[in-house]
Design a protein around this motif. Structure first.
Motif, short mmCIF file in Angstrom:
data_model
loop_
_atom_site.label_atom_id
_atom_site.label_comp_id
_atom_site.label_asym_id
_atom_site.label_seq_id
_atom_site.Cartn_x
_atom_site.Cartn_y
_atom_site.Cartn_z
N VAL C 177 2.61 4.65 4.45
CA VAL C 177 1.94 3.38 3.63
C VAL C 177 0.49 3.51 4.59
O VAL C 177 0.27 3.85 5.51
N TYR C 178 -0.41 3.29 3.48
CA TYR C 178 -2.05 3.37 4.10
C TYR C 178 -2.68 2.37 3.20
O TYR C 178 -2.37 1.74 2.29
N ASN C 179 -3.78 1.92 3.99
CA ASN C 179 -4.80 0.80 3.75
C ASN C 179 -5.98 1.42 2.91
O ASN C 179 -6.84 1.90 3.52
N PRO C 180 -6.21 1.38 1.63
CA PRO C 180 -6.84 2.00 0.95
C PRO C 180 -8.25 1.51 1.31
O PRO C 180 -9.53 2.19 1.37
N LYS C 181 -8.66 0.18 1.89
CA LYS C 181 -9.69 -0.32 2.22
C LYS C 181 -10.29 0.40 3.41
O LYS C 181 -11.55 0.56 3.46
N LEU C 182 -9.29 0.42 4.32
CA LEU C 182 -10.08 1.17 5.56
C LEU C 182 -10.19 2.40 5.52
O LEU C 182 -11.26 3.07 5.97
N PHE C 183 -9.55 3.22 4.41
CA PHE C 183 -9.70 4.53 4.20
C PHE C 183 -11.21 4.58 3.56
O PHE C 183 -12.08 5.61 4.06
N THR C 184 -11.46 3.77 2.88
CA THR C 184 -12.63 3.85 1.91
C THR C 184 -13.95 3.80 3.03
O THR C 184 -14.81 4.46 3.37
N PRO C 190 -9.29 7.11 -0.71
CA PRO C 190 -7.91 6.55 -0.93
C PRO C 190 -7.13 7.04 -2.10
O PRO C 190 -5.95 7.06 -2.05
N LYS C 191 -7.68 7.73 -2.99
CA LYS C 191 -6.83 8.24 -4.22
C LYS C 191 -6.21 9.59 -3.72
O LYS C 191 -5.35 10.19 -4.36
N GLY C 293 -4.52 -5.47 9.85
CA GLY C 293 -5.67 -4.81 9.56
C GLY C 293 -6.06 -4.02 10.78
O GLY C 293 -7.28 -3.47 10.80
N LYS C 294 -5.31 -3.80 11.82
CA LYS C 294 -5.65 -3.16 12.98
C LYS C 294 -5.47 -1.84 13.06
O LYS C 294 -6.06 -0.89 13.71
N SER C 295 -4.66 -1.07 12.06
CA SER C 295 -4.15 -0.06 11.82
C SER C 295 -4.26 0.32 10.43
O SER C 295 -4.04 -0.42 9.55
N ALA C 296 -4.48 1.68 10.09
CA ALA C 296 -4.88 2.36 8.61
C ALA C 296 -3.45 2.84 8.07
O ALA C 296 -3.55 2.80 6.85
N ILE C 297 -2.65 3.40 8.80
CA ILE C 297 -1.71 4.41 8.32
C ILE C 297 -0.16 3.84 9.14
O ILE C 297 -0.16 3.68 10.32
N ALA C 320 -1.26 1.38 -0.30
CA ALA C 320 -0.75 2.30 -1.06
C ALA C 320 0.15 3.08 -0.40
O ALA C 320 0.45 3.11 0.96
N VAL C 321 1.07 3.82 -1.31
CA VAL C 321 2.02 4.54 -0.59
C VAL C 321 1.83 5.94 -0.93
O VAL C 321 1.44 6.42 -1.92
N MET C 322 2.27 6.83 0.06
CA MET C 322 2.01 8.35 -0.21
C MET C 322 3.47 8.83 0.57
O MET C 322 4.06 8.63 1.28
N MET C 323 3.70 10.30 -0.11
CA MET C 323 4.31 11.30 0.74
C MET C 323 3.94 11.65 2.10
O MET C 323 2.75 11.58 2.28
#
Lengths: 279, 291, 466
Positions: C177-184, C190-191, C293-297, C320-323
């Protein structure tokens, strides 16, 4: 002038006071942390780990008390504690009297054997004890659990009471015998009344142990309305694990009954322990 | 005269009955199981091989070493409890307040204590937060997460909780020591240290022995809850103890036979120590009688 | 002194009261709290397959767990029992929610005594089958029709030597699982989340640059080390059976194919991907850092996602989820790890057919829909009405569950290997005490020890690994 304020005495007093204050702070800080955390919101807890809460947040206690089974569980814990402490204290006093004041073959052997039973961790006895309890139809009963607790408390209780009975001077017992007391009479009229301090200690220590015991209560009381307070709290722990303040509130609730009893009984407890008629 | 012989056993019988019911069957089962192993759904006799197996298991060796290390807590607790109880006994200012407070930890459930200290000692926890805030960042260590510190941290928590019992026990005994003994010694010009070495220690010897024995047994067999709540044996088995090893064998690894062998061993070793003590004491008593 | 005497008198009279009704054969009527019919008699009767359809009263006891990872399960369980009792007036069902600490000890005690629950909750694989090997649970092939069984997801976890020893209830899978906002914020797309191990390490650097913990976890209670094994060690293999085969000695855990994951994990550690306090906090606290919100993944569990989304200040749009990005190219690297938490029927139950009937009732359409509504966790049944799944994230997970699902490795190795090598080893890696090579050796030593200590389990594993 009764006081002589020498520098050395002042320094000695100062060092002592510092020692005791330091020990008290170390003891109190975790308790302070437990209590203040229980009143915080999650975000308050995260941003303000050890300070006072920004506002008194009581929701945690609602979460912790949810289900309203608190009183039922409180009653169960009380029944188990009273039952097993009463039974174990009584039986241990009888046995300790024999160990402390009678001569018989194999006494030391038997005493040491009982003492060594203390090292068997209850963890490993659960399965065989369960088999026995099923056979006797005592699973899911107060009686069965009280019996197990009584057995587990017995070695410690016998040890404590024997130790104490040995300090009661022979002269008192001999005097009572002269007055025509039977052995049982000596036990009832002399030994027990003189054992106030030791008995109070025994009752307090054993009651605390039963109140806080988890593993046996979990396995042997498999019905919702038989569960103890500690079992209820441990279930709460695994349910609200993400919510540390709510967990803390649950822990506070589990602890309050003991602390209240202690605060009320403290005068009696300390007096009981320290009023030894025996030197 | 006849009733005299039976009398002790009448007093002992109820306690022995309960002990037999609660301990008898389990101990018998443990002995039997420790000489067997599971095979095709049955238990078959294998002699001493379970005992050999546990001594070849380095996790077990670590576990007994840790129990041994925990015994270091005992002298610390005895000395600290003695010192505090003497200070309270001497009516240090505020002694009634201190007396109440110092006993508080003993009242708390181990689960509560373990959880609270977990939050205090975690790397980003309360203790390190305070250390960082007062500029002692170099002292902010990974108390529970490092293999070197986890066991000492655990020992601190055990001492924190168990010491109050010692303080109260000793204080109670002190209260009943004859004041005249102290007065006489003071007249003889004894200083504080001499006073307590010569009077307090001998007077308290039985209760000190009691607390020591109980504490040693605690360190050998009653620390499961601390470990289970605070570290679960980790990191990397740095805090595994015999009880946890037994628990894992019995309930996680489905190997009740090895769990039984360890329990029997624990019982035998303690038994030997206790009987050794008995033997030495009897010799001492005989010596005294002769001397 | 008078007080003490009074106290003693009370204690003694209470003691006498208790002793008078204590051990010895107690008439059941004397105590209002004595056991119900299930604990009443130590029955050793062999399971009968005849269905007791008579109106004779039947009492079933269910010991379960699951509220802990699927909050809402308790409500669903209560409703399900009520609905079933309405349909079957002669049946009463008693459910006991076990705590995490008592789940296994309580069942093993019951099994030793041959008395306890009729229906027991089990985790998958070894957690179920070791009870089949000890004779505590029975095969369900004659109790549940094959076409009904074919709808249950992940039943292979509970099959041994051609027999089915349990069925699934709900699914518990491990997405990344990852945080798209932090990714951006960190300049990551994030996509297009990281695909390879190098992508992941680069992402760690970028996330560290904006002061966010890249991946958070907690090792103190151990579990997470086992999960990382399941998630990472699989990537260099084609089948979970490789691990069973190595367990019985057909391969070594020091072989590169088996030891590679330690190095992969070490690379993440060296790249400072993880939180500094990982070894001193529990698994759940590591998950919490993500929601705060302290970690991104996060290497997470899909049963938690609804809880994350319900947290104030968080929401479905914060994740968002990913493999899992790949460090190796085995077939299992493309799988989505999932396990079905489920049920077994005990060998001492007097009403196995009735037990099975109740289990089948749990899989009726109405109950499946209610389960989803109450918990937001996917049931282990392919008849779930997919139109009920409205969140894209959960749709994606259900798609993975039904197309690329793969075994959770922890369920297919001896517990001892999991505890003494995986969980312990990951802690030792993070504490800096051991190198990947030393940890591979630890795995091999541990499994050798297991074989020595458990010859009987080895023979079961040999049969199972075929």
């Amino acid at each position: 002038m009764r006081h002589h304020f020498t520098a050395r005495a002042f320094l000695g007093g100062f060092v002592r006071q510092v020692l005791v204050i330091a020990a008290t702070l170390v003891v109190l800080f975790p308790i302070y942390f437990l209590v203040v955390s229980a009143f915080k919101t999650q975000s308050d807890y995260i941003t303000n780990l050890w300070g006072l809460p920004h506002s008194l947040h009581l929701d945690n206690f609602n979460i912790a008390l949810a289900g309203g089974k608190f009183f039922r569980r409180f009653a169960n814990s009380t029944i188990l504690a009273v039952g097993s402490v009463a039974l174990s204290s009584f039986l241990a006093c009888l046995a300790a009297y024999a160990f402390a004041r009678m001569k018989f073959r194999g006494k030391r052997f038997l005493f040491n054997l009982i003492l060594s039973l203390m090292v068997i961790p209850p963890v490993v006895m659960i399965v065989p004890m369960f088999v026995t309890m099923v056979r006797w139809q005592l699973v899911n009963t107060y009686q069965g659990t009280i019996l197990i607790y009584t057995g587990l408390l017995m070695p410690f209780s016998i040890y404590l009471m024997t130790n104490f009975f040995q300090t009661i001077p022979h002269e008192i017992i001999e005097a009572a015998r002269m007055d025509g007391c039977s052995t049982l009479g000596v036990f009832w009229r002399i030994m027990l009344p003189l054992s106030g301090p030791a008995l109070v200690t025994l009752v307090v220590v054993n009651a605390l142990w039963v109140w806080n015991e988890l593993l046996i209560a979990l396995v042997f009381l498999q019905k919702d309305d038989l569960k103890t307070l500690m079992v209820g709290i441990s279930a709460l722990r695994s349910r609200n694990y993400t919510n540390i303040p709510a967990t803390m509130a649950g822990l506070v609730i589990a602890t309050i009954p003991i602390v209240v009893v202690y605060m009320f009984g403290q005068r009696y407890f300390i007096r009981g322990m320290t009023s030894g008629a025996v030197k | 005269m006849r009733t005299k012989k039976i009398e002790p056993f009448l007093f002992l019988a109820p306690a022995l009955f309960v002990l037999l019911v609660v301990f008898g069957v389990p101990i018998y089962r443990l002995f039997v199981l420790s000489f067997q192993r599971q095979s095709q759904g049955k238990q078959i006799f294998v002699g001493l091989s379970n005992y050999k197996l546990i001594f070849m298991d380095n996790v077990f060796i670590q576990a007994i070493q840790h129990n041994g290390t925990l015994i270091i807590c005992v002298p610390i607790m005895v000395v600290a409890a003695l010192l505090l109880s003497i200070l309270l006994f001497e009516r240090i200012r505020g002694w009634q307040f201190y007396r109440t407070t110092l006993f508080l930890p003993y009242l708390l459930p181990i689960t509560v204590v373990g959880l609270v200290f977990s939050y205090i000692f975690q790397f980003s926890g309360v203790l390190n937060g305070i250390l960082n805030a007062i500029g002692l960042k170099f002292l902010a260590l990974d108390w529970l997460g490092s293999t070197h510190l986890a066991l000492p941290t655990l020992m601190f928590v055990i001492i924190w909780k168990e010491m109050g019992f010692g303080v109260i026990l000793f204080l109670a005994r002190l209260m009943s020591v004859d004041e005249e003994l102290y007065d006489a010694a003071k007249i003889d010009g004894a200083n504080w240290l001499q006073l307590h070495l010569n009077i307090t220690l001998p007077q308290l010897s039985t209760v000190i022995e009691f607390f020591t024995v109980i504490s040693i047994i605690t360190m050998l067999s009653w620390v499961f809850n601390y470990v289970y709540v605070m570290t679960n044996g980790g990191p990397g088995n740095a805090t595994i103890v015999t009880e946890l090893y037994i628990y894992l064998m019995a309930f996680q690894y489905n190997n009740i036979n090895l769990a039984a062998a360890v329990s029997v061993l624990l019982l035998l070793v303690t038994g030997i120590f206790i009987f050794l003590e008995l033997y030495l004491r009897d010799r001492a008593e005989v010596g005294e009688a002769l001397g | 002194m008078k007080n003490i005497i009074k106290l003693i008198t009370v204690l003694v009279s209470f003691a006498l009261l208790v002793t008078s009704c204590s051990p010895a054969p107690t008439p059941t009527t004397a105590a209002p709290t004595t056991a119900g019919p299930t604990t009443a008699a130590p029955t050793t009767a062999a399971p009968t397959t005849a269905a007791p359809t008579t109106a004779a009263p039947i009492h079933l006891v269910v010991w379960w767990w699951g509220e802990q990872e699927a909050p809402g399960a308790q409500k669903w369980m209560d409703d399900t029992v009520k609905a079933y009792e309405v349909l079957h007036p002669n049946v009463t069902i008693e459910t006991v929610l076990q705590s995490t600490d008592s789940l296994i000890p309580a069942f093993q005690s019951a099994a030793a005594a041959g008395s306890g629950p009729d229906i027991q909750y089990f985790w998958g694989g070894i957690y179920t089958l070791q009870n089949a090997w000890s004779g505590a649970i029975i095969p369900l092939d004659n109790l549940i029709p094959a076409d009904e069984m074919s709808h249950y997801i992940n039943n292979f976890e509970r099959s041994y030597d051609g027999k089915q020893y349990g069925i699934g209830w709900y699914l518990s899978g491990n997405p990344m699982v990852y945080n798209p906002k932090l990714f951006t914020q960190a300049g990551l797309d994030p996509k297009n989340p990281p695909q390879t191990w190098n992508d992941l390490i680069t992402a760690c650097q970028k996330l560290n640059a904006i002061g966010v913990v890249p991946i958070s976890g907690g090792m103190k209670d151990g579990w997470f080390g086992g999960w990382l094994f399941s998630i990472l060690a699989r990537q260099s293999h084609d089948s979970y059976k490789d691990f069973m085969s190595a367990s019985v000695g057909n391969a070594k855990f020091t072989d590169p194919q088996f030891s590679g994951w330690w190095t992969a994990l070490d690379q993440l550690k060296q790249a400072k991907c993880w939180n500094a306090d990982i070894n001193s906090i529990d698994y759940q606290q590591g998950q919490d850092m993500f929601v705060q919100g302290k970690s991104a993944i996060l290497f997470s569990n899909d049963t938690f996602l609804k809880g994350f989304a319900d947290t104030a200040g968080f929401g479905w749009d914060s994740m968002a989820v990913m493999m899992v990005p790949k460090w190796a190219t085995g077939k299992m690297a493309d799988e989505y790890i999932t396990t079905a938490q489920g049920w077994g029927i005990t060998s001492w139950s007097k009403y196995p057919q009735q037990d099975a009937d109740f289990l089948m009732f749990m899989h009726t359409p109405d109950r499946l829909a209610a389960w989803w509504a109450d918990t937001g966790v996917l049931p282990a049944d392919n008849r779930m009405d997919t139109s009920l799944i409205t969140q894209p994230i959960q749709q994606e997970i259900y798609k993975w569950d039904t197309t690329v699902a793969g075994a959770n490795l922890e369920n297919f190795i001896p517990n001892q290997l999991d505890n003494d090598a995986n969980m312990t080893g990951v802690q030792l890696l993070f504490s800096g005490d051991k190198t990947p090579a030393q940890l591979a050796q630890l795995s091999e030593d541990t499994i050798a020890k297991w074989r020595l200590q458990n010859p009987d389990q080895v023979t079961f594993f040999q049969t199972w690994s075929k």
